[in-house]
Motif scaffolding. Sequence first.
Motif, PDB file in Angstrom:
ATOM      1  N   LYS A  88       0.833  -1.195   0.000  1.00  0.00           N
ATOM      2  CA  LYS A  88       0.000   0.000   0.000  1.00  0.00           C
ATOM      3  C   LYS A  88       0.878   1.259   0.000  1.00  0.00           C
ATOM      4  O   LYS A  88       0.612   2.217  -0.729  1.00  0.00           O
ATOM      5  CB  LYS A  88      -0.916  -0.011   1.230  1.00  0.00           C
ATOM      6  N   ASN A  89       1.955   1.248   0.787  1.00  0.00           N
ATOM      7  CA  ASN A  89       2.851   2.399   0.841  1.00  0.00           C
ATOM      8  C   ASN A  89       3.588   2.603  -0.482  1.00  0.00           C
ATOM      9  O   ASN A  89       3.779   3.740  -0.927  1.00  0.00           O
ATOM     10  CB  ASN A  89       3.852   2.255   1.990  1.00  0.00           C
ATOM     11  N   ARG A  90       3.993   1.512  -1.117  1.00  0.00           N
ATOM     12  CA  ARG A  90       4.660   1.622  -2.418  1.00  0.00           C
ATOM     13  C   ARG A  90       3.719   2.222  -3.456  1.00  0.00           C
ATOM     14  O   ARG A  90       4.118   3.069  -4.248  1.00  0.00           O
ATOM     15  CB  ARG A  90       5.145   0.256  -2.893  1.00  0.00           C
ATOM     16  N   ALA A  91       2.483   1.768  -3.456  1.00  0.00           N
ATOM     17  CA  ALA A  91       1.496   2.288  -4.411  1.00  0.00           C
ATOM     18  C   ALA A  91       1.241   3.774  -4.163  1.00  0.00           C
ATOM     19  O   ALA A  91       1.155   4.564  -5.107  1.00  0.00           O
ATOM     20  CB  ALA A  91       0.189   1.506  -4.300  1.00  0.00           C
ATOM     21  N   ARG A  92       1.134   4.169  -2.890  1.00  0.00           N
ATOM     22  CA  ARG A  92       0.903   5.577  -2.555  1.00  0.00           C
ATOM     23  C   ARG A  92       2.098   6.432  -2.963  1.00  0.00           C
ATOM     24  O   ARG A  92       1.934   7.511  -3.538  1.00  0.00           O
ATOM     25  CB  ARG A  92       0.614   5.719  -1.056  1.00  0.00           C
ATOM     26  N   SER A  93       3.316   5.945  -2.717  1.00  0.00           N
ATOM     27  CA  SER A  93       4.518   6.689  -3.095  1.00  0.00           C
ATOM     28  C   SER A  93       4.624   6.850  -4.602  1.00  0.00           C
ATOM     29  O   SER A  93       4.966   7.923  -5.108  1.00  0.00           O
ATOM     30  CB  SER A  93       5.772   5.981  -2.576  1.00  0.00           C
ATOM     31  N   SER A  94       4.324   5.783  -5.314  1.00  0.00           N
ATOM     32  CA  SER A  94       4.379   5.833  -6.769  1.00  0.00           C
ATOM     33  C   SER A  94       3.351   6.818  -7.322  1.00  0.00           C
ATOM     34  O   SER A  94       3.661   7.623  -8.209  1.00  0.00           O
ATOM     35  CB  SER A  94       4.137   4.438  -7.344  1.00  0.00           C
ATOM     36  N   ALA A  95       2.151   6.775  -6.798  1.00  0.00           N
ATOM     37  CA  ALA A  95       1.096   7.696  -7.253  1.00  0.00           C
ATOM     38  C   ALA A  95       1.504   9.143  -6.972  1.00  0.00           C
ATOM     39  O   ALA A  95       1.318  10.026  -7.821  1.00  0.00           O
ATOM     40  CB  ALA A  95      -0.225   7.367  -6.570  1.00  0.00           C
ATOM     41  N   TYR A  96       2.093   9.384  -5.804  1.00  0.00           N
ATOM     42  CA  TYR A  96       2.539  10.743  -5.464  1.00  0.00           C
ATOM     43  C   TYR A  96       3.638  11.193  -6.423  1.00  0.00           C
ATOM     44  O   TYR A  96       3.622  12.314  -6.923  1.00  0.00           O
ATOM     45  CB  TYR A  96       3.048  10.800  -4.021  1.00  0.00           C
ATOM     46  N   TYR A  97       4.608  10.310  -6.687  1.00  0.00           N
ATOM     47  CA  TYR A  97       5.713  10.663  -7.574  1.00  0.00           C
ATOM     48  C   TYR A  97       5.189  11.061  -8.949  1.00  0.00           C
ATOM     49  O   TYR A  97       5.573  12.094  -9.492  1.00  0.00           O
ATOM     50  CB  TYR A  97       6.693   9.493  -7.702  1.00  0.00           C
ATOM     51  N   TRP A  98       4.313  10.244  -9.524  1.00  0.00           N
ATOM     52  CA  TRP A  98       3.842  10.532 -10.872  1.00  0.00           C
ATOM     53  C   TRP A  98       2.919  11.747 -10.902  1.00  0.00           C
ATOM     54  O   TRP A  98       2.872  12.449 -11.915  1.00  0.00           O
ATOM     55  CB  TRP A  98       3.183   9.310 -11.488  1.00  0.00           C
ATOM     56  N   ALA A  99       2.251  12.038  -9.830  1.00  0.00           N
ATOM     57  CA  ALA A  99       1.397  13.228  -9.779  1.00  0.00           C
ATOM     58  C   ALA A  99       2.233  14.502  -9.613  1.00  0.00           C
ATOM     59  O   ALA A  99       1.801  15.587 -10.011  1.00  0.00           O
ATOM     60  CB  ALA A  99       0.394  13.114  -8.636  1.00  0.00           C
ATOM     61  N   ASN A 100       3.434  14.372  -9.031  1.00  0.00           N
ATOM     62  CA  ASN A 100       4.276  15.538  -8.743  1.00  0.00           C
ATOM     63  C   ASN A 100       5.659  15.416  -9.360  1.00  0.00           C
ATOM     64  O   ASN A 100       6.617  16.031  -8.889  1.00  0.00           O
ATOM     65  CB  ASN A 100       4.413  15.702  -7.219  1.00  0.00           C
ATOM     66  N   ARG A 101       5.787  14.659 -10.433  1.00  0.00           N
ATOM     67  CA  ARG A 101       7.083  14.328 -11.018  1.00  0.00           C
ATOM     68  C   ARG A 101       7.901  15.565 -11.392  1.00  0.00           C
ATOM     69  O   ARG A 101       9.085  15.656 -11.051  1.00  0.00           O
ATOM     70  CB  ARG A 101       6.871  13.456 -12.248  1.00  0.00           C
ATOM     71  N   ASP A 102       7.297  16.527 -12.064  1.00  0.00           N
ATOM     72  CA  ASP A 102       8.035  17.714 -12.506  1.00  0.00           C
ATOM     73  C   ASP A 102       8.602  18.491 -11.329  1.00  0.00           C
ATOM     74  O   ASP A 102       9.761  18.918 -11.340  1.00  0.00           O
ATOM     75  CB  ASP A 102       7.137  18.617 -13.347  1.00  0.00           C
ATOM     76  N   ARG A 103       7.795  18.665 -10.294  1.00  0.00           N
ATOM     77  CA  ARG A 103       8.246  19.410  -9.113  1.00  0.00           C
ATOM     78  C   ARG A 103       9.371  18.663  -8.400  1.00  0.00           C
ATOM     79  O   ARG A 103      10.364  19.257  -7.965  1.00  0.00           O
ATOM     80  CB  ARG A 103       7.065  19.630  -8.164  1.00  0.00           C
ATOM     81  N   ILE A 104       9.247  17.339  -8.281  1.00  0.00           N
ATOM     82  CA  ILE A 104      10.268  16.534  -7.611  1.00  0.00           C
ATOM     83  C   ILE A 104      11.583  16.586  -8.379  1.00  0.00           C
ATOM     84  O   ILE A 104      12.654  16.805  -7.790  1.00  0.00           O
ATOM     85  CB  ILE A 104       9.786  15.071  -7.459  1.00  0.00           C
ATOM     86  N   LEU A 105      11.524  16.428  -9.690  1.00  0.00           N
ATOM     87  CA  LEU A 105      12.749  16.463 -10.491  1.00  0.00           C
ATOM     88  C   LEU A 105      13.404  17.844 -10.471  1.00  0.00           C
ATOM     89  O   LEU A 105      14.631  17.954 -10.426  1.00  0.00           O
ATOM     90  CB  LEU A 105      12.452  16.021 -11.922  1.00  0.00           C
ATOM     91  N   ALA A 106      12.589  18.900 -10.475  1.00  0.00           N
ATOM     92  CA  ALA A 106      13.140  20.261 -10.395  1.00  0.00           C
ATOM     93  C   ALA A 106      13.868  20.451  -9.065  1.00  0.00           C
ATOM     94  O   ALA A 106      14.955  21.054  -9.016  1.00  0.00           O
ATOM     95  CB  ALA A 106      12.025  21.295 -10.557  1.00  0.00           C
ATOM     96  N   GLY A 107      13.295  19.927  -8.001  1.00  0.00           N
ATOM     97  CA  GLY A 107      13.936  20.017  -6.688  1.00  0.00           C
ATOM     98  C   GLY A 107      15.238  19.260  -6.642  1.00  0.00           C
ATOM     99  O   GLY A 107      16.225  19.718  -6.064  1.00  0.00           O
TER     100      GLY A 107
END
Length: 122
Positions: A88-107
Amino acid sequence: MTSPTENPTKYCTKCENDLPQSEFYPNPKAPGRFLSWCKKCRKKDVVRQRQDPAFRARVAAQQKARREADPEAARRRARVLYLRNQEKNRARSSAYYWANRDRILAGRRQTAAAKRAERDNP
């Protein structure tokens, strides 16, 4: 006519209503018996308690004391919780990453640039 054992009722001491036993949580300290407040009253009280800052502080202090009293048991509990919820945690982390990918990569790029600048200009 139904017998009393088919549809047992219980009195809620909070809302003062006679309700079916199915509307009461079982009492964990007395198997086969039920708590004195119905589910609806109990839920309202739990919500009220959790919003109370004094209650939250008391619970936090109790949890801290429990962890400090037996750190090994705390580690075991944390490990069991981690393993139980791993997918469940892996799925939540993956969903968060793909929803915020641009912001995470910019950071990440910004952090890498700052580290390079610090390394090159000591």
